[in-house]
Design an enzyme around this catalytic site. Structure first.
Site, mmCIF file in Angstrom:
data_model
loop_
_atom_site.group_PDB
_atom_site.id
_atom_site.type_symbol
_atom_site.label_atom_id
_atom_site.label_comp_id
_atom_site.label_asym_id
_atom_site.label_seq_id
_atom_site.Cartn_x
_atom_site.Cartn_y
_atom_site.Cartn_z
ATOM 1 C CB CYS A 54 28.617 27.585 -22.156
ATOM 2 S SG CYS A 54 27.273 26.934 -21.162
ATOM 3 C CD GLU A 56 27.152 29.922 -25.763
ATOM 4 O OE1 GLU A 56 27.823 29.059 -25.142
ATOM 5 O OE2 GLU A 56 25.981 29.754 -26.096
ATOM 6 C CB CYS A 87 22.810 28.700 -20.892
ATOM 7 S SG CYS A 87 24.332 29.221 -20.080
HETATM 8 N N1 THU Z 1 26.215 24.535 -23.713
HETATM 9 C C1 THU Z 1 26.965 25.495 -24.311
HETATM 10 O O1 THU Z 1 28.170 25.332 -24.508
HETATM 11 N N2 THU Z 1 26.360 26.648 -24.685
HETATM 12 C C2 THU Z 1 25.032 26.888 -24.576
HETATM 13 O O2 THU Z 1 24.575 27.968 -24.916
HETATM 14 C C3 THU Z 1 24.135 25.854 -24.045
HETATM 15 C C4 THU Z 1 24.803 24.694 -23.429
HETATM 16 C C5 THU Z 1 26.860 23.265 -23.351
HETATM 17 C C6 THU Z 1 27.036 23.020 -21.873
HETATM 18 C C7 THU Z 1 27.077 21.518 -21.822
HETATM 19 O O3 THU Z 1 28.413 21.091 -22.071
HETATM 20 C C8 THU Z 1 26.217 21.064 -22.982
HETATM 21 O O4 THU Z 1 26.075 22.195 -23.825
HETATM 22 C C9 THU Z 1 24.841 20.572 -22.577
HETATM 23 O O5 THU Z 1 24.189 21.505 -21.783
#
Ligand code: THU
Length: 136
Positions: A54, A56, A87
């Protein structure tokens, strides 16, 4: 510019770098230190889907790799009308460096939260026993 607005702007810009060919859900994050330095991250997906990271965590790990240990705010922008919260995995990883982190979610108006409220009673460094004494 107001530092929180600037941080949200940095997260929006970081989103442009997202590599999200599978979900098409592009996320940008920006983390600010007490000294005012800003570190950006975007989500980086993988053909082996579970290896996706992700935005973050990319921002946090980039900052730590640059020598930072203290953070005051993180901004997250997923380009949605509704605010996108971090998440669970990212909450835990961010909490390692302090649950007083302010979490700014892009929306109109932006939503401002405290990490500790998003992850109450979290497991952290203080829950581990002290390291064993070095043996001679
Ligand atoms: N994702 C993030 O980068 N940050 C979050 O807080 C939620 C989800 C990304 C992971 C994945 O590449 C896409 O969003 C869908 O879940």
């Amino acid at each position: 510019m107001d530092p929180d607005r600037a941080l949200l702007e940095a997260a929006r810009a970081a989103r442009e770098r997202a590599y999200a060919p599978y979900s098409r859900f592009r996320v940008g994050a920006a983390l600010r230190t007490p000294g005012g330095r800003v570190y950006r991250g975007c989500n980086v997906e993988n053909a082996s889907f579970g290896l996706t990271i992700c935005a973050e965590r990319v921002a946090l790990q980039t900052a730590v790799a640059e020598g930072e240990r203290a953070f005051e705010a993180v901004a997250i922008d997923a380009g949605q009308a509704a605010p996108t919260p971090p998440c669970g995995a990212c909450r835990q990883v961010l909490a390692e460096f302090g649950v007083d982190l302010r979490v700014l979610l892009a929306a109109d108006p932006p939503v401002v939260l405290r990490l500790g409220d998003l992850l109450p009673r979290s497991f952290g460094p203080g829950d581990l026993p002290p390291p064993a004494e070095a043996r001679s």
